[in-house]
Enzyme design. Structure first.
Site, PDB file in Angstrom:
ATOM      1  N   GLU A 106       0.777  -1.511   0.497  1.00 17.27           N
ATOM      2  CA  GLU A 106       0.178   0.682  -0.506  1.00 17.27           C
ATOM      3  C   GLU A 106       0.897   1.253  -0.170  1.00 17.27           C
ATOM      4  OE1 GLU A 106      -2.857   0.186   3.278  1.00 17.27           O
ATOM      5  OE2 GLU A 106      -3.378   2.777   2.487  1.00 17.27           O
TER       6      GLU A 106
ATOM      7  N   LYS B 162      -2.401  -1.688  -3.110  1.00 18.59           N
ATOM      8  CA  LYS B 162      -3.460  -0.700  -3.340  1.00 18.59           C
ATOM      9  C   LYS B 162      -3.190   0.416  -2.954  1.00 18.59           C
ATOM     10  CE  LYS B 162      -6.007  -0.411   1.337  1.00 18.59           C
ATOM     11  NZ  LYS B 162      -6.860  -0.628   2.345  1.00 18.59           N
TER      12      LYS B 162
HETATM   13  C1  5MM Z   1      -8.312   1.186   7.921  1.00 15.73           C
HETATM   14  O1  5MM Z   1      -7.349   2.556   8.091  1.00 15.73           O
HETATM   15  C2  5MM Z   1      -6.044   2.023   8.546  1.00 15.73           C
HETATM   16  C3  5MM Z   1      -4.903   2.295   9.293  1.00 15.73           C
HETATM   17  O2  5MM Z   1      -5.200   3.294   9.474  1.00 15.73           O
HETATM   18  P1  5MM Z   1      -4.366   3.559  10.544  1.00 15.73           P
HETATM   19  O3  5MM Z   1      -2.696   3.118  11.170  1.00 15.73           O
HETATM   20  O4  5MM Z   1      -3.801   4.657  10.273  1.00 15.73           O
HETATM   21  O5  5MM Z   1      -4.950   3.533  11.922  1.00 15.73           O
HETATM   22  C4  5MM Z   1      -5.308   2.595   6.603  1.00 15.73           C
HETATM   23  O6  5MM Z   1      -4.067   1.604   6.415  1.00 15.73           O
HETATM   24  C5  5MM Z   1      -6.581   1.482   6.082  1.00 15.73           C
HETATM   25  O7  5MM Z   1      -6.159   0.619   5.982  1.00 15.73           O
HETATM   26  C6  5MM Z   1      -5.867   2.838   4.717  1.00 15.73           C
HETATM   27  O8  5MM Z   1      -5.157   3.973   4.104  1.00 15.73           O
HETATM   28  C7  5MM Z   1      -7.217   2.211   3.799  1.00 15.73           C
HETATM   29  O9  5MM Z   1      -8.127   3.309   4.352  1.00 15.73           O
HETATM   30  P2  5MM Z   1      -9.280   4.844   3.669  1.00 15.73           P
HETATM   31  O10 5MM Z   1     -10.073   4.856   4.888  1.00 15.73           O
HETATM   32  O11 5MM Z   1      -8.379   5.384   3.875  1.00 15.73           O
HETATM   33  O12 5MM Z   1      -9.746   3.400   2.583  1.00 15.73           O
END
Ligand code: 5MM
Length: 341
Positions: free
Chosen positions: A178, A220
């Site tokens: 990602e 991702k």
């Molecule tokens: C769900 O949020 C994930 C974890 O974030 P933190 O490490 O800041 O708690 C994040 O990695 C998420 O899997 C990705 O950013 C994709 O989430 P979004 O909300 O951008 O679809």
């Protein structure tokens, strides 16, 4: 089963037409910030209750092939005493685990970030595997400014992603790679395209250098979007065209699936943009799907408000967004589906 067969089986189960991934791997501070607007205190129990509710939503297995969990969740059980990863696996949903340990400044590279967590990763993965995890996720984050991400930032982050991916594959765990170029800022669509292309190019150079089997990863990434403070908005078709131009130039056909993150887009926008890619570019070599956190969960949190009596409505709102994104994966989503049921 050999490690290669394990990786192949996991990819087969995760990469399916009409299905995508639910990102439910919010770390403790992030989930607290998601709960705060709906007035829910973040405790071990409230996080467990919320995630149990998500994972038991009837029908989501038709549209969700994998769920990314936070370490704490991997060890939690439902009210009936069933471990949450087992509960998912029984529904045909592959449990996975976020393994990075957060990010901080990259030394001598002002404005760039780097993610931590490689030390002891192989041992951690062996343990997570005994708890049911079959894939992992690691996120590197890139901010856009006049001077960022710098060439050093791009190279260092790509190296981390590649090193993480090799450790995962060695352990029979599919790595979700990602690299997220953030939406924050007033940059244009063209600037996001330029940065995303440089980032992807370097990520795939590093994956190649480290002998990562591209057939056994899931990418991702962010979509190519104007910054959220940019003066000109872009249509779904413009976003789809800009995103596909970048990925066709940089992502080899061996990669089975690109599962976009939602990155601050609204639930409707992220569905519409995914649909525009699938409808407009039906012959690309990869599955184009979703791995959304906020875009799947925002409506759920709104419906739930921390109250047991709202659980069914909350589960229905997750099913609805999963179903609409499943349709977008097939290029069959229409905005009237938002209100038709
Ligand atoms: C769900 O949020 C994930 C974890 O974030 P933190 O490490 O800041 O708690 C994040 O990695 C998420 O899997 C990705 O950013 C994709 O989430 P979004 O909300 O951008 O679809």
């Amino acid at each position: 089963m050999s490690v290669k067969q394990e990786l192949e089986a996991t990819i087969r189960q995760m990469v399916q037409p009409g299905k995508g991934i639910l990102a439910a791997d919010e770390s403790a501070p992030t989930i607290a910030s998601r709960f705060a607007p709906v007035d829910v205190e973040s405790t071990e129990q409230s996080r467990c209750n919320y995630r149990s509710m998500l994972f038991t939503s009837p029908g989501i297995e038709d549209y969700i092939s994998g769920v990314i969990l936070f370490e704490e969740t991997l060890g939690q059980s439902s009210i009936e005493g069933k471990p949450l990863p087992e509960l998912l696996a029984q529904r045909g949903i592959v449990p996975g685990i976020k393994v990075d340990k957060g990010k901080g400044p990259l030394a001598f590279s002002p404005g760039d970030l780097i993610t931590y967590g490689l030390d002891g990763l192989a041992e951690r993965l062996q343990h997570y595997k005994t708890q049911g995890a079959r894939f992992a996720k690691w996120r590197e984050v890139y901010s856009i400014s006049e001077h960022n991400p710098s060439p050093l930032g791009i190279a260092a982050n790509a190296e981390m992603l590649a090193r993480y991916a090799t450790v995962c594959q060695e352990q029979g765990i599919v790595p979700i790679v990602e690299p997220e170029v953030l939406i924050d800022g007033d940059h244009s669509l063209a600037r996001c395209a330029e940065v995303t292309e440089a980032v992807q190019q370097e990520v795939f150079n590093a994956l190649h250098r480290h002998h990562v089997a591209l057939e056994h990863i899931i990418l991702k990434p962010n979509m190519v979007l104007p910054g959220k403070d940019h003066s000109v908005r872009a249509s779904a078709e413009e976003i789809a065209a800009a995103t596909m131009a970048v990925f066709l130039r940089t992502v080899p056909a061996a990669v089975p699936s690109i599962n976009f993150l939602s990155g601050g887009m609204s639930p409707e926008e992220s569905t519409e943009n995914l649909n525009a890619m699938n409808a407009g570019f039906p012959n690309v070599p990869w599955l184009l799907s979703f791995s959304y956190g906020r875009a799947l969960q925002q409506p759920v949190l709104q419906a739930w408000q921390g109250k047991d009596e709202n659980a069914i409505a909350a589960q229905q709102s997750l099913l609805k967004r999963a179903r609409l994104n499943g349709a977008a994966q097939r290029g069959e989503y229409q905005s009237r589906m938002e209100t038709s049921d």
